[in-house]
Design a protein around this motif. Structure first.
Motif, PDB file in Angstrom:
ATOM      1  N   UNK A  48       0.821  -1.213   0.000  1.00  0.00           N
ATOM      2  CA  UNK A  48       0.000   0.000   0.000  1.00  0.00           C
ATOM      3  C   UNK A  48       0.855   1.264   0.000  1.00  0.00           C
ATOM      4  N   UNK A  49       1.825   1.322   0.914  1.00  0.00           N
ATOM      5  CA  UNK A  49       2.597   2.549   1.062  1.00  0.00           C
ATOM      6  C   UNK A  49       3.857   2.256   1.859  1.00  0.00           C
ATOM      7  N   UNK A  50       4.865   3.125   1.721  1.00  0.00           N
ATOM      8  CA  UNK A  50       6.061   3.008   2.529  1.00  0.00           C
ATOM      9  C   UNK A  50       6.638   4.389   2.805  1.00  0.00           C
ATOM     10  N   UNK A  51       7.472   4.455   3.843  1.00  0.00           N
ATOM     11  CA  UNK A  51       8.050   5.716   4.266  1.00  0.00           C
ATOM     12  C   UNK A  51       9.490   5.475   4.702  1.00  0.00           C
ATOM     13  N   UNK A  52      10.351   6.430   4.366  1.00  0.00           N
ATOM     14  CA  UNK A  52      11.765   6.289   4.712  1.00  0.00           C
ATOM     15  C   UNK A  52      11.981   6.371   6.221  1.00  0.00           C
ATOM     16  N   UNK A  53      13.163   5.977   6.652  1.00  0.00           N
ATOM     17  CA  UNK A  53      13.413   5.919   8.086  1.00  0.00           C
ATOM     18  C   UNK A  53      13.300   7.289   8.753  1.00  0.00           C
ATOM     19  N   UNK A  54      13.645   8.345   8.048  1.00  0.00           N
ATOM     20  CA  UNK A  54      13.523   9.685   8.619  1.00  0.00           C
ATOM     21  C   UNK A  54      12.168  10.319   8.334  1.00  0.00           C
ATOM     22  N   UNK A  55      11.386   9.669   7.507  1.00  0.00           N
ATOM     23  CA  UNK A  55      10.063  10.180   7.184  1.00  0.00           C
ATOM     24  C   UNK A  55      10.011  11.181   6.050  1.00  0.00           C
ATOM     25  N   UNK A  56      11.120  11.399   5.391  1.00  0.00           N
ATOM     26  CA  UNK A  56      11.180  12.434   4.362  1.00  0.00           C
ATOM     27  C   UNK A  56      10.758  11.952   2.981  1.00  0.00           C
ATOM     28  N   UNK A  57      10.712  10.642   2.786  1.00  0.00           N
ATOM     29  CA  UNK A  57      10.348  10.076   1.488  1.00  0.00           C
ATOM     30  C   UNK A  57       9.176   9.120   1.679  1.00  0.00           C
ATOM     31  N   UNK A  58       8.154   9.285   0.865  1.00  0.00           N
ATOM     32  CA  UNK A  58       6.998   8.396   0.922  1.00  0.00           C
ATOM     33  C   UNK A  58       6.663   7.901  -0.481  1.00  0.00           C
ATOM     34  N   UNK A  59       5.967   6.778  -0.527  1.00  0.00           N
ATOM     35  CA  UNK A  59       5.572   6.193  -1.795  1.00  0.00           C
ATOM     36  C   UNK A  59       4.244   5.472  -1.597  1.00  0.00           C
ATOM     37  N   UNK A  66      -3.192   9.806  -3.375  1.00  0.00           N
ATOM     38  CA  UNK A  66      -4.086  10.951  -3.270  1.00  0.00           C
ATOM     39  C   UNK A  66      -5.168  10.803  -2.219  1.00  0.00           C
ATOM     40  N   UNK A  67      -5.331   9.597  -1.678  1.00  0.00           N
ATOM     41  CA  UNK A  67      -6.360   9.357  -0.653  1.00  0.00           C
ATOM     42  C   UNK A  67      -5.745   8.957   0.688  1.00  0.00           C
ATOM     43  N   UNK A  68      -4.626   8.248   0.641  1.00  0.00           N
ATOM     44  CA  UNK A  68      -3.974   7.762   1.855  1.00  0.00           C
ATOM     45  C   UNK A  68      -2.698   8.569   2.104  1.00  0.00           C
ATOM     46  N   UNK A  69      -2.379   8.749   3.401  1.00  0.00           N
ATOM     47  CA  UNK A  69      -1.148   9.424   3.779  1.00  0.00           C
ATOM     48  C   UNK A  69      -0.446   8.630   4.873  1.00  0.00           C
ATOM     49  N   UNK A  70       0.801   8.274   4.619  1.00  0.00           N
ATOM     50  CA  UNK A  70       1.600   7.549   5.594  1.00  0.00           C
ATOM     51  C   UNK A  70       2.463   8.542   6.363  1.00  0.00           C
ATOM     52  N   UNK A  71       2.663   8.268   7.653  1.00  0.00           N
ATOM     53  CA  UNK A  71       3.527   9.121   8.467  1.00  0.00           C
ATOM     54  C   UNK A  71       4.098   8.279   9.603  1.00  0.00           C
ATOM     55  N   UNK A  72       5.084   8.839  10.273  1.00  0.00           N
ATOM     56  CA  UNK A  72       5.702   8.115  11.379  1.00  0.00           C
ATOM     57  C   UNK A  72       6.157   9.098  12.448  1.00  0.00           C
ATOM     58  N   UNK A  73       6.274   8.590  13.677  1.00  0.00           N
ATOM     59  CA  UNK A  73       6.800   9.358  14.799  1.00  0.00           C
ATOM     60  C   UNK A  73       7.936   8.532  15.397  1.00  0.00           C
ATOM     61  N   UNK A  74       9.151   8.895  15.083  1.00  0.00           N
ATOM     62  CA  UNK A  74      10.296   8.105  15.532  1.00  0.00           C
ATOM     63  C   UNK A  74      10.533   8.242  17.032  1.00  0.00           C
ATOM     64  N   UNK A  75      10.029   9.303  17.645  1.00  0.00           N
ATOM     65  CA  UNK A  75      10.173   9.456  19.097  1.00  0.00           C
ATOM     66  C   UNK A  75       9.287   8.463  19.848  1.00  0.00           C
ATOM     67  N   UNK A  76       8.214   8.037  19.189  1.00  0.00           N
ATOM     68  CA  UNK A  76       7.257   7.122  19.820  1.00  0.00           C
ATOM     69  C   UNK A  76       7.270   5.730  19.208  1.00  0.00           C
ATOM     70  N   UNK A  77       8.123   5.515  18.207  1.00  0.00           N
ATOM     71  CA  UNK A  77       8.157   4.218  17.489  1.00  0.00           C
ATOM     72  C   UNK A  77       6.774   3.870  16.941  1.00  0.00           C
ATOM     73  N   UNK A  78       6.153   4.853  16.309  1.00  0.00           N
ATOM     74  CA  UNK A  78       4.799   4.683  15.793  1.00  0.00           C
ATOM     75  C   UNK A  78       4.749   4.938  14.293  1.00  0.00           C
TER      76      UNK A  78
END
Length: 121
Positions: A48-59, A66-78
């Motif tokens: 479905x989607x992926x995100x780089x380890x720093x969160x700066x690159x998504x695919x 255009x409908x889904x957005x992936x994100x991460x919080x490295x401080x919370x391991x989420x």
């Protein structure tokens, strides 16, 4: 060991939104790409989607772009997946998964148990 626990699924009507969450443990989260994969009833696993380890690159897969957005919080391991304008064809079990070591390729075998999303009127 690697542990990924998803939450946030549910049953919604077409056009509505859901936000999935994934809690990661057992590894250095900020070192890895992360992603979401899904499995619809009677079908195989679909990326479905992926995100780089720093969160700066998504695919995104074309089906969700255009409908889904992936994100991460490295401080919370989420890891998160915001899903808007949901369609019946988005009905599936959604799993979060870790990237392979030193790679942006998502390892489907690392996926958690998943959370069910049902989109129906």
């Amino acid at each position: 060991q690697v542990q990924l626990v998803e939450s946030g699924g549910g049953s919604v009507q077409p056009g509505e939104s859901l936000r999935l969450s994934c809690t990661a443990s057992g590894f250095i989260y900020s070192n890895y790409w992360m992603g979401w994969v899904r499995q619809a009833p009677g079908k195989g696993l679909e990326w479905v989607s992926k995100i780089s380890n720093a969160g700066s690159v998504t695919s995104y897969a074309d089906a969700v772009k255009g409908r889904f957005t992936i994100s991460r919080d490295n401080a919370k391991d989420m890891l998160y997946l915001q899903m808007n304008s949901l369609k019946p064809e988005d009905t599936a079990i959604y799993h979060c998964a870790r990237g392979r070591r030193l790679s942006n390729e998502i390892d489907f075998g690392s996926r958690g148990q998943g959370t069910q999303v049902i989109v129906s009127s």
